[in-house]
Enzyme design. Sequence first.
Site, PDB file in Angstrom:
ATOM      1  N   LYS A  13       0.847  -1.214   0.000  1.00  0.00           N
ATOM      2  CA  LYS A  13       0.000   0.000   0.000  1.00  0.00           C
ATOM      3  C   LYS A  13       0.875   1.254   0.000  1.00  0.00           C
ATOM      4  CE  LYS A  13      -2.037  -1.202   3.894  1.00  0.00           C
ATOM      5  NZ  LYS A  13      -1.349  -2.503   4.164  1.00  0.00           N
ATOM      6  N   ARG A  88      -9.843   0.537   8.850  1.00  0.00           N
ATOM      7  CA  ARG A  88      -9.371  -0.819   9.111  1.00  0.00           C
ATOM      8  C   ARG A  88     -10.401  -1.660   9.839  1.00  0.00           C
ATOM      9  NH1 ARG A  88      -3.572   0.132   8.865  1.00  0.00           N
ATOM     10  NH2 ARG A  88      -2.387  -1.642   9.437  1.00  0.00           N
ATOM     11  N   ARG A 122      11.730  -5.655   5.275  1.00  0.00           N
ATOM     12  CA  ARG A 122      11.524  -4.224   4.984  1.00  0.00           C
ATOM     13  C   ARG A 122      12.419  -3.350   5.851  1.00  0.00           C
ATOM     14  NH1 ARG A 122       5.631  -1.965   5.399  1.00  0.00           N
ATOM     15  NH2 ARG A 122       5.739  -3.074   7.376  1.00  0.00           N
ATOM     16  N   ARG A 152      11.165  -1.487  11.470  1.00  0.00           N
ATOM     17  CA  ARG A 152      10.049  -1.150  12.361  1.00  0.00           C
ATOM     18  C   ARG A 152       9.948  -2.165  13.489  1.00  0.00           C
ATOM     19  NH1 ARG A 152       4.918   0.017   8.518  1.00  0.00           N
ATOM     20  NH2 ARG A 152       3.915  -1.282  10.096  1.00  0.00           N
ATOM     21  N   ARG A 163      -0.361  -9.319  13.371  1.00  0.00           N
ATOM     22  CA  ARG A 163      -0.924  -8.274  12.503  1.00  0.00           C
ATOM     23  C   ARG A 163      -1.764  -8.900  11.391  1.00  0.00           C
ATOM     24  NH1 ARG A 163       4.280  -5.177  10.772  1.00  0.00           N
ATOM     25  NH2 ARG A 163       2.852  -4.144   9.327  1.00  0.00           N
TER      26      ARG A 163
HETATM   27  P1  AP5 Z   1       4.845  -1.650   1.919  1.00  0.00           P
HETATM   28  O1  AP5 Z   1       4.519  -0.824   0.735  1.00  0.00           O
HETATM   29  O2  AP5 Z   1       5.618  -1.004   3.022  1.00  0.00           O
HETATM   30  O3  AP5 Z   1       3.554  -2.402   2.467  1.00  0.00           O
HETATM   31  P2  AP5 Z   1       2.246  -1.853   3.214  1.00  0.00           P
HETATM   32  O4  AP5 Z   1       1.065  -2.490   2.584  1.00  0.00           O
HETATM   33  O5  AP5 Z   1       2.283  -0.359   3.255  1.00  0.00           O
HETATM   34  O6  AP5 Z   1       2.502  -2.529   4.619  1.00  0.00           O
HETATM   35  P3  AP5 Z   1       2.450  -2.000   6.113  1.00  0.00           P
HETATM   36  O7  AP5 Z   1       3.107  -3.087   6.934  1.00  0.00           O
HETATM   37  O8  AP5 Z   1       3.011  -0.619   6.269  1.00  0.00           O
HETATM   38  O9  AP5 Z   1       0.955  -1.979   6.375  1.00  0.00           O
HETATM   39  P4  AP5 Z   1       0.272  -2.085   7.667  1.00  0.00           P
HETATM   40  O10 AP5 Z   1      -1.071  -1.822   7.174  1.00  0.00           O
HETATM   41  O11 AP5 Z   1       0.400  -3.298   8.489  1.00  0.00           O
HETATM   42  O12 AP5 Z   1       1.033  -0.979   8.588  1.00  0.00           O
HETATM   43  P5  AP5 Z   1       0.610   0.454   9.065  1.00  0.00           P
HETATM   44  O13 AP5 Z   1       1.821   1.264   9.119  1.00  0.00           O
HETATM   45  O14 AP5 Z   1      -0.562   0.949   8.316  1.00  0.00           O
HETATM   46  O15 AP5 Z   1       5.667  -2.939   1.388  1.00  0.00           O
HETATM   47  C1  AP5 Z   1       6.144  -3.927   2.277  1.00  0.00           C
HETATM   48  C2  AP5 Z   1       7.520  -4.438   1.811  1.00  0.00           C
HETATM   49  O16 AP5 Z   1       7.363  -5.139   0.579  1.00  0.00           O
HETATM   50  C3  AP5 Z   1       8.551  -3.330   1.534  1.00  0.00           C
HETATM   51  O17 AP5 Z   1       9.824  -3.779   1.906  1.00  0.00           O
HETATM   52  C4  AP5 Z   1       8.473  -3.115   0.012  1.00  0.00           C
HETATM   53  O18 AP5 Z   1       9.694  -2.631  -0.519  1.00  0.00           O
HETATM   54  C5  AP5 Z   1       8.112  -4.518  -0.465  1.00  0.00           C
HETATM   55  N1  AP5 Z   1       7.278  -4.525  -1.654  1.00  0.00           N
HETATM   56  C6  AP5 Z   1       6.256  -3.674  -1.947  1.00  0.00           C
HETATM   57  N2  AP5 Z   1       5.671  -4.016  -3.110  1.00  0.00           N
HETATM   58  C7  AP5 Z   1       6.328  -5.108  -3.557  1.00  0.00           C
HETATM   59  C8  AP5 Z   1       6.183  -5.951  -4.723  1.00  0.00           C
HETATM   60  N3  AP5 Z   1       5.234  -5.712  -5.654  1.00  0.00           N
HETATM   61  N4  AP5 Z   1       7.009  -7.001  -4.857  1.00  0.00           N
HETATM   62  C9  AP5 Z   1       7.985  -7.263  -3.909  1.00  0.00           C
HETATM   63  N5  AP5 Z   1       8.168  -6.497  -2.798  1.00  0.00           N
HETATM   64  C10 AP5 Z   1       7.344  -5.446  -2.623  1.00  0.00           C
HETATM   65  O19 AP5 Z   1       0.085   0.148  10.557  1.00  0.00           O
HETATM   66  C11 AP5 Z   1       0.958  -0.180  11.596  1.00  0.00           C
HETATM   67  C12 AP5 Z   1       0.180  -0.301  12.909  1.00  0.00           C
HETATM   68  O20 AP5 Z   1      -0.441   0.965  13.220  1.00  0.00           O
HETATM   69  C13 AP5 Z   1      -0.995  -1.296  12.897  1.00  0.00           C
HETATM   70  O21 AP5 Z   1      -0.571  -2.611  13.207  1.00  0.00           O
HETATM   71  C14 AP5 Z   1      -1.898  -0.715  13.981  1.00  0.00           C
HETATM   72  O22 AP5 Z   1      -1.414  -1.004  15.265  1.00  0.00           O
HETATM   73  C15 AP5 Z   1      -1.744   0.786  13.764  1.00  0.00           C
HETATM   74  N6  AP5 Z   1      -2.747   1.348  12.826  1.00  0.00           N
HETATM   75  C16 AP5 Z   1      -2.484   1.999  11.641  1.00  0.00           C
HETATM   76  N7  AP5 Z   1      -3.637   2.392  11.060  1.00  0.00           N
HETATM   77  C17 AP5 Z   1      -4.641   1.987  11.889  1.00  0.00           C
HETATM   78  C18 AP5 Z   1      -6.055   2.088  11.812  1.00  0.00           C
HETATM   79  N8  AP5 Z   1      -6.678   2.678  10.764  1.00  0.00           N
HETATM   80  N9  AP5 Z   1      -6.781   1.543  12.822  1.00  0.00           N
HETATM   81  C19 AP5 Z   1      -6.179   0.957  13.885  1.00  0.00           C
HETATM   82  N10 AP5 Z   1      -4.842   0.824  14.012  1.00  0.00           N
HETATM   83  C20 AP5 Z   1      -4.077   1.338  13.006  1.00  0.00           C
END
Ligand code: AP5
Length: 206
Positions: A13, A88, A122, A152, A163
């Site tokens: 994402k 979410r 990552r 992270r 997660r």
């Molecule tokens: P990346 O693009 O970083 O993936 P992402 O989908 O953004 O993954 P996240 O882990 O950031 O999502 P998340 O939703 O768990 O975390 P968030 O920060 O929102 O890509 C991942 C890796 O793959 C990278 O190394 C990249 O280079 C690689 N990659 C990308 N595309 C690729 C491809 N096509 N092929 C190969 N490799 C690829 O949330 C963190 C925490 O915050 C949550 O656990 C929760 O506690 C809290 N939180 C955040 N938002 C909320 C909410 N709305 N409600 C409640 N809690 C929340």
Amino acid sequence: MKLIFLGPPGAGKGTQAEGIADYYGIAHISTGDMLRSHVRQGSPLGLEARGYMERGELVPDGLILKMVEQRITASDCEKGFLFDGFPRTIAQAEALEEICDIDYVVDIDVPFERLVKRITGRRMCPDCGSAFHISDYKESTCQRCGGKLYQREDDKEETVSRRIKEYSAKTEPLIAFYQAKGKLLQVNGDQSRELVAKAIREELGV
Ligand code: AP5
């Protein structure tokens, strides 16, 4: 334009959001990045959210909604925004409906067995939020801004499975929620970054 990027942790994402937000000239709003910034600053919200994030659990809806409602009043949101990691839960999605009308929801689909490798490899830039993967980027500093890359806290293997379980239980139901509203666009995220970007643009018709 008001968009949501949906998908499990590690689906890509964040990787895809920047390009699409730039294309439309809209704000990229990552609730995860916002929370991490609060945690770093030690703000009251950061102190409250930290434990949930470290355990790999979702932060309570009330905290998230307050943060998002305030964020979308900023001047960079005038032309619209792209939510990355929000909503979410069904409760968050219902609350969002009260404050604005979303145009499209892009669901980036990646099989769960691929996610652990993506997430544990990552490395993040604390300054600009860019994400890299150790399999194709070996440097210790950010390619974009030179920031010192870090792993992270919630990207360790033991937290990642929690997660993914949270995603299955609480976030995946949003796929049917938005499908029923005719807003869902589905993209295969299990291909190269370039092909995922192309597929998203094709779905959006741009
Ligand atoms: P990346 O693009 O970083 O993936 P992402 O989908 O953004 O993954 P996240 O882990 O950031 O999502 P998340 O939703 O768990 O975390 P968030 O920060 O929102 O890509 C991942 C890796 O793959 C990278 O190394 C990249 O280079 C690689 N990659 C990308 N595309 C690729 C491809 N096509 N092929 C190969 N490799 C690829 O949330 C963190 C925490 O915050 C949550 O656990 C929760 O506690 C809290 N939180 C955040 N938002 C909320 C909410 N709305 N409600 C409640 N809690 C929340």
